[in-house]
Design a protein around this motif. Structure first.
Motif, PDB file in Angstrom:
ATOM      1  N   SER A 129      10.745-100.918  33.539  1.00 44.97           N
ATOM      2  CA  SER A 129      12.186-101.187  33.651  1.00 44.97           C
ATOM      3  C   SER A 129      12.956 -99.960  34.127  1.00 44.97           C
ATOM      4  O   SER A 129      13.849-100.064  34.980  1.00 44.97           O
ATOM      5  CB  SER A 129      12.743-101.634  32.300  1.00 44.97           C
ATOM      6  OG  SER A 129      12.127-102.821  31.883  1.00 44.97           O
ATOM      7  N   PRO A 159      19.159-100.247  22.554  1.00 47.21           N
ATOM      8  CA  PRO A 159      17.939-100.719  21.885  1.00 47.21           C
ATOM      9  C   PRO A 159      18.217-101.811  20.852  1.00 47.21           C
ATOM     10  O   PRO A 159      17.399-102.741  20.685  1.00 47.21           O
ATOM     11  CB  PRO A 159      17.396 -99.457  21.224  1.00 47.21           C
ATOM     12  CG  PRO A 159      17.963 -98.324  22.013  1.00 47.21           C
ATOM     13  CD  PRO A 159      19.287 -98.790  22.511  1.00 47.21           C
ATOM     14  N   GLU A 160      19.331-101.696  20.148  1.00 48.11           N
ATOM     15  CA  GLU A 160      19.610-102.689  19.103  1.00 48.11           C
ATOM     16  C   GLU A 160      20.112-104.012  19.680  1.00 48.11           C
ATOM     17  O   GLU A 160      20.231-104.999  18.955  1.00 48.11           O
ATOM     18  CB  GLU A 160      20.634-102.135  18.107  1.00 48.11           C
ATOM     19  CG  GLU A 160      22.057-101.986  18.626  1.00 48.11           C
ATOM     20  CD  GLU A 160      22.297-100.664  19.329  1.00 48.11           C
ATOM     21  OE1 GLU A 160      21.310 -99.984  19.663  1.00 48.11           O
ATOM     22  OE2 GLU A 160      23.468-100.328  19.550  1.00 48.11           O
ATOM     23  N   GLN A 161      20.395-104.017  20.987  1.00 46.59           N
ATOM     24  CA  GLN A 161      20.892-105.235  21.620  1.00 46.59           C
ATOM     25  C   GLN A 161      19.726-105.971  22.302  1.00 46.59           C
ATOM     26  O   GLN A 161      19.461-105.758  23.480  1.00 46.59           O
ATOM     27  CB  GLN A 161      21.988-104.904  22.644  1.00 46.59           C
ATOM     28  CG  GLN A 161      23.270-104.378  22.036  1.00 46.59           C
ATOM     29  CD  GLN A 161      24.260-103.917  23.075  1.00 46.59           C
ATOM     30  OE1 GLN A 161      23.876-103.377  24.106  1.00 46.59           O
ATOM     31  NE2 GLN A 161      25.541-104.130  22.814  1.00 46.59           N
ATOM     32  N   LYS A 162      19.049-106.775  21.574  1.00 44.60           N
ATOM     33  CA  LYS A 162      17.943-107.554  22.158  1.00 44.60           C
ATOM     34  C   LYS A 162      18.525-108.677  23.015  1.00 44.60           C
ATOM     35  O   LYS A 162      19.232-109.551  22.528  1.00 44.60           O
ATOM     36  CB  LYS A 162      17.086-108.130  21.025  1.00 44.60           C
ATOM     37  CG  LYS A 162      16.018-109.102  21.494  1.00 44.60           C
ATOM     38  CD  LYS A 162      14.927-108.374  22.289  1.00 44.60           C
ATOM     39  CE  LYS A 162      13.897-109.376  22.805  1.00 44.60           C
ATOM     40  NZ  LYS A 162      14.012-109.636  24.236  1.00 44.60           N
ATOM     41  N   ILE A 163      18.218-108.616  24.302  1.00 45.24           N
ATOM     42  CA  ILE A 163      18.754-109.610  25.230  1.00 45.24           C
ATOM     43  C   ILE A 163      17.805-110.810  25.256  1.00 45.24           C
ATOM     44  O   ILE A 163      16.637-110.694  25.649  1.00 45.24           O
ATOM     45  CB  ILE A 163      18.903-109.025  26.649  1.00 45.24           C
ATOM     46  CG1 ILE A 163      19.812-107.781  26.606  1.00 45.24           C
ATOM     47  CG2 ILE A 163      19.448-110.065  27.608  1.00 45.24           C
ATOM     48  CD1 ILE A 163      21.211-108.037  26.084  1.00 45.24           C
ATOM     49  N   HIS A 164      18.330-111.930  24.836  1.00 46.05           N
ATOM     50  CA  HIS A 164      17.487-113.133  24.834  1.00 46.05           C
ATOM     51  C   HIS A 164      17.903-114.133  25.902  1.00 46.05           C
ATOM     52  O   HIS A 164      17.157-115.067  26.208  1.00 46.05           O
ATOM     53  CB  HIS A 164      17.486-113.810  23.459  1.00 46.05           C
ATOM     54  CG  HIS A 164      18.872-114.122  22.949  1.00 46.05           C
ATOM     55  ND1 HIS A 164      19.647-115.137  23.469  1.00 46.05           N
ATOM     56  CD2 HIS A 164      19.601-113.537  21.963  1.00 46.05           C
ATOM     57  CE1 HIS A 164      20.810-115.167  22.816  1.00 46.05           C
ATOM     58  NE2 HIS A 164      20.805-114.204  21.907  1.00 46.05           N
ATOM     59  N   LEU A 202      14.650-107.168  31.806  1.00 48.78           N
ATOM     60  CA  LEU A 202      15.268-107.503  30.514  1.00 48.78           C
ATOM     61  C   LEU A 202      14.358-108.292  29.569  1.00 48.78           C
ATOM     62  O   LEU A 202      14.596-108.319  28.363  1.00 48.78           O
ATOM     63  CB  LEU A 202      16.555-108.311  30.761  1.00 48.78           C
ATOM     64  CG  LEU A 202      17.671-107.561  31.490  1.00 48.78           C
ATOM     65  CD1 LEU A 202      18.780-108.535  31.892  1.00 48.78           C
ATOM     66  CD2 LEU A 202      18.234-106.457  30.616  1.00 48.78           C
ATOM     67  N   HIS A 203      13.378-108.963  30.133  1.00 50.38           N
ATOM     68  CA  HIS A 203      12.488-109.823  29.332  1.00 50.38           C
ATOM     69  C   HIS A 203      13.276-110.799  28.463  1.00 50.38           C
ATOM     70  O   HIS A 203      13.061-110.876  27.235  1.00 50.38           O
ATOM     71  CB  HIS A 203      11.571-108.971  28.444  1.00 50.38           C
ATOM     72  CG  HIS A 203      10.780-107.961  29.204  1.00 50.38           C
ATOM     73  ND1 HIS A 203       9.759-108.309  30.078  1.00 50.38           N
ATOM     74  CD2 HIS A 203      10.849-106.603  29.243  1.00 50.38           C
ATOM     75  CE1 HIS A 203       9.250-107.216  30.613  1.00 50.38           C
ATOM     76  NE2 HIS A 203       9.894-106.175  30.125  1.00 50.38           N
ATOM     77  N   PRO A 204      14.181-111.565  29.052  1.00 52.78           N
ATOM     78  CA  PRO A 204      14.931-112.530  28.225  1.00 52.78           C
ATOM     79  C   PRO A 204      14.058-113.740  27.864  1.00 52.78           C
ATOM     80  O   PRO A 204      13.047-114.015  28.521  1.00 52.78           O
ATOM     81  CB  PRO A 204      16.083-112.935  29.149  1.00 52.78           C
ATOM     82  CG  PRO A 204      15.513-112.802  30.516  1.00 52.78           C
ATOM     83  CD  PRO A 204      14.563-111.643  30.476  1.00 52.78           C
ATOM     84  N   GLU A 205      14.479-114.433  26.844  1.00 46.63           N
ATOM     85  CA  GLU A 205      13.746-115.644  26.451  1.00 46.63           C
ATOM     86  C   GLU A 205      14.089-116.801  27.381  1.00 46.63           C
ATOM     87  O   GLU A 205      13.290-117.726  27.546  1.00 46.63           O
ATOM     88  CB  GLU A 205      14.096-116.013  25.012  1.00 46.63           C
ATOM     89  CG  GLU A 205      13.643-114.959  24.011  1.00 46.63           C
ATOM     90  CD  GLU A 205      14.244-115.193  22.638  1.00 46.63           C
ATOM     91  OE1 GLU A 205      14.872-116.258  22.431  1.00 46.63           O
ATOM     92  OE2 GLU A 205      14.109-114.313  21.771  1.00 46.63           O
ATOM     93  N   GLY A 267      23.493-110.840  22.523  1.00 42.18           N
ATOM     94  CA  GLY A 267      22.165-110.953  23.139  1.00 42.18           C
ATOM     95  C   GLY A 267      22.159-111.586  24.508  1.00 42.18           C
ATOM     96  O   GLY A 267      21.158-112.222  24.888  1.00 42.18           O
TER      97      GLY A 267
END
Ligand code: SF4
Ligand code: SF4
Length: 789
Positions: A129, A159-164, A202-205, A267
């Motif tokens: 990334s 880091p604490e903001q996990k992007i989903h 970003l590796h989003p879900e 997220g």
């Protein structure tokens, strides 16, 4: 296949359905604008710090070459859209509602459109990334949807903001604008590649592409480009302003971004279609952001279309390409009719955020009607997608009540213009909100600066106080040290018999030494130090050669020599100390000095008065002399005892002197009174009495002078010699003759001043003068006869 699974669509509050007017610009597909002869490249095309030029005027640059580098984290570099020569760096026309200029690099195109070396990435999935983010940053990509926030910063979540969820904004809800629609129709493959790059970073879900259902061709193109990928194309009902970032997130996910927050807080990351194209170009082609798709539309154009235009292309060039009819042009807008702004000049260039140029006619963009008072209909509140209270905001904006505006979440307003659009009173509500936001930001900046200044001032005060306290502490320490040294010195010098220490003690010697050594002391000190060094050297040699008897024998000799040298030096210090000790008499305190000076001054005044009075003092002079004598006596009595001891005062003598002086003064006074009234027996009797008193006083004074140890001045003895009766008689006659003569002088003077007859007065003066001469002669003869006897 995920596309087959329907996704729940959410609604947003408010919103409107203005005429879309999108079809005008979609008929001609996507065209490439001609290469302009000159490009204007503003250094500020993004949110954040202005870029810093890295080229100079006269430099030839290639297409894609860096012209200005980012100035900080929130900033964007700038690249040459074509090859050519830098002709200017300075203020130039800028697309802004104010019409103000902005610093820009002006590039003269050479027509060759020659690329610089590019570094395309064939397999971005092989990269992490971070390098991909860096490439996006170096490509100068900022949001192409309107705000212009640097993309690398936006997608670099904490880091604490996990992007989903990655949300792709293909809404383009604003009327007239079809740039994203055209991009999706003709560049769907590149857009999807851009989505894949972001997904890799970003590796989003999930990836959701929101597109309004009025863009059927774009939806179809995107679906085809997506194919089997796990990317959801989500059409939803057309409604303005669904394209707002927060509104789109709400439509696609049902979640609300908190007031004052960002999508990343829940997220999510939202990206614009144009930005995805730029990401594709940067990674896959290695090209920086130098072009964009811009809609050219409006009824003043004969050829409305969408063009792929180089950043920096003058708006005039693009409008001419689109068949501008200047006579029909009433208002030129950058952006759409809802959120765009009127351009002041066609010389301004297209920049990274320029998604549309609307050349409207008078019929198309008529001037707004005159605003009327608010009728409190509430339509504005119903239309607001941010669930604000536009009517109250307007009220507080008018009153500049900024606290109330902030309380009502003015900064959640996305300036969509729905409230203005529905307002039956034609109140330009959005303009009030924009102005209030600017004023609040300016005030907050001012307050921030003031607070910063205050903090700096307080820190400076604290620093100064600390320094002052430190100085005071240092001063006290120095004073204490000086006092200790003084005490040690006094202790050392006050006892000359203090025995010398048994061991060498340099500190003691140092403490004992006076402030400055004389030449002899210095020599003695050097001798002592030399002797000590010789002793130490011998001791070391003995330690190194314990069997050497000759060396051992030297040690006591050297030790004795050192002791004697040290004692001689110490003794010299003691003598110096004694010499330096002030004599007790010299140590008289200030009060004693003051008293001495006072007494001396009085004595001087007395002598001066006595000289001025001469042998025949006036009454006033006698009084003054008498008073001065008393003051001298008092002042001398006040002197300290040791001073008195040096010059003992005989109280009897002192009293005798005073009595004599007083008797003398009383006699003179009586004689003067008798001179004025020679026939008055009482005055004559008083004179006689005073003479007796004076005779007695002078006798007493003679006895006191004989009894005292003080030397008696000769003059005093002569003056105090007892006077015989015959002499006294003649002196008295002389004094009376003097007085009569003075009186006659005074009478003649008065007669002359009164212009009266002076005959009698003159005769009296002659008579008294003769009498005075006779008296003086008689006294002189008497005194001569006395000396002869
Ligand atoms: S729409 Fe206009 S007239 Fe109606 S309440 Fe709002 S501001 Fe007032
Ligand atoms: S401009 Fe602001 S207040 Fe007006 S409708 Fe839009 S979001 Fe609401």
């Amino acid at each position: 296949m995920t596309q087959a699974t329907p996704i729940k669509i959410w609604d947003i509050p408010g919103g409107i359905h203005p005429p879309e007017n999108k079809h005008q610009s979609t008929a001609n597909g996507l065209e490439v604008a001609p290469l302009p002869a000159r490009l204007i490249l503003p250094l500020q095309q993004h949110i954040g710090a202005r870029a810093e030029p890295v080229v100079s005027v006269g430099d030839r640059v290639l297409k894609g070459q860096l012209l200005a580098e980012a100035n900080g984290l929130v900033s964007c570099p700038l690249h040459a859209p074509t090859s050519g020569t830098v002709s200017a760096i300075g203020p130039a026309p800028y697309p802004h509602a104010s019409g103000l200029e902005e610093w820009a690099i002006t590039l003269e195109s050479d027509g060759q459109d020659e690329w610089t070396d590019l570094e395309p990435i064939s397999d971005f999935r092989a990269l992490e990334s971070a390098p991909l983010l860096e490439m996006i940053r170096l490509a100068g990509i900022s949001g192409l949807g309107g705000a212009g926030f640097p993309t690398a910063v936006k997608i670099n979540a904490r880091p604490e903001q996990k992007i989903h969820s990655l949300i792709i904004n293909g809404t383009e809800c604003e009327p007239y604008i079809t740039a994203d629609d055209t991009a999706m129709r003709y560049k769907a493959t590149e857009i999807v590649a851009g989505i894949e790059i972001l997904r890799h970073i970003l590796h989003p879900e999930e990836v959701l592409v929101g597109i309004e259902d009025n863009k059927s061709e774009a939806i179809a193109a995107m679906r085809e480009a997506v194919g089997e990928r796990d990317i959801r194309i989500v059409p939803f009902p057309t409604k303005y302003p669904s394209g707002g970032e927060k509104q789109l997130i709400q439509i696609l996910t049902g979640k609300e971004v908190p007031s004052g927050g960002l999508p990343a807080d829940i997220g999510m990351v939202c990206q614009n279609i144009g930005t995805l194209l730029a990401i594709h170009d940067a990674i896959i082609l290695g090209q920086p952001l130098i072009k964009r798709i811009t809609t050219l539309t409006g009824e003043a154009l004969t050829h409305p279309t969408n063009v792929e235009a180089l950043i920096g292309t003058p708006i005039r060039d693009l409008l001419e390409f689109a068949g501008l009819q200047p006579d029909r042009l009433y208002r030129l807008v950058m952006g759409g009719p809802m959120m765009g702004f009127t351009l002041q000049s066609m010389d301004a260039p297209v920049i990274k955020t320029s998604n549309c140029l609307l050349a409207g006619t008078l019929e198309e963009l008529p001037p707004p009607p005159v605003a009327q008072p608010c009728i409190r209909c509430g339509l504005c509140s119903e239309a607001c997608p941010a669930m604000l209270l536009p009517q109250q905001l307007h009220w507080f904006a008018l009153g500049k009540e900024y606290d109330q505006l902030k309380r009502l979440n003015l900064f959640d307003c996305i300036e969509c213009g729905c409230c203005s659009y529905v307002c039956p009173s034609s109140i330009p509500l959005v303009q009030y909100y924009r102005a209030s936001k600017s004023e609040i930001r300016a005030l907050e900046l001012q307050q921030h600066k003031a607070e910063h200044s205050k903090q700096r001032f307080e820190q400076r005060q604290q620093r100064l106080q600390r320094e002052a306290e430190q100085k005071e502490a240092d001063r006290k320490a120095r004073a204490d040290k000086a006092a200790r040294m003084k005490a040690a010195k006094e202790a050392g010098t006050a006892s000359p018999d203090t025995p010398a220490p048994a061991e060498p003690d340099v500190a003691r010697v140092t403490a004992q030494k006076p402030a400055g050594l004389n030449a002899e002391q210095k020599q003695l000190k050097i001798a002592a130090a030399t002797a000590q060094m010789a002793l130490k050297k011998a001791q070391k040699q003995v330690a190194a050669n314990p069997d050497n008897a000759e060396l051992k024998a030297q040690v006591p000799v050297l030790e004795q020599a050192w002791r004697e040298a040290q004692q001689r030096f110490d003794a010299s210090l003691g003598e110096a100390s004694v010499k330096a000790t002030p004599a007790p008499s010299a140590g008289a305190d200030d009060e004693t000095k003051r008293l001495k000076i006072e007494a001396a001054m009085l004595r001087a005044s007395l002598k001066k008065a006595e000289r001025a009075a001469g042998d025949t003092p006036t009454e006033e002079q006698e009084k003054e002399i008498y008073a001065l004598r008393e003051q001298v006596a008092v002042a001398e009595a006040r002197l300290p005892k040791e001073t008195a001891a040096k010059k003992p005062v005989d109280e009897n003598l002192k009293k005798a002197k005073l009595d004599a002086a007083m008797a003398k003064a009383a006699l003179k006074k009586a004689e003067r009174a008798q001179a004025d009234n020679m026939d008055d027996p009482a005055l004559q009797e008083e004179v006689e009495r005073c003479r007796d008193v004076l005779t007695e006083a002078l006798h007493t004074l003679e006895q006191a002078e004989a009894n005292t140890s003080q030397p008696v001045p000769e003059r005093e003895r002569v003056d105090k010699k007892p006077i015989d009766e015959a002499t006294r008689q003649r002196k008295t006659e002389l004094a009376m003759a003097k007085a009569a003569y003075k009186k006659a002088e005074q009478s003649l003077k008065q007669a002359q001043e009164a212009n009266a007859d002076t005959g009698a007065a003159q005769a009296e003066l002659d008579r008294t003068k003769e009498a005075l001469n006779t008296a003086a002669k008689a006294l002189a003869e008497h005194m001569a006869s006395k000396e002869t006897d």
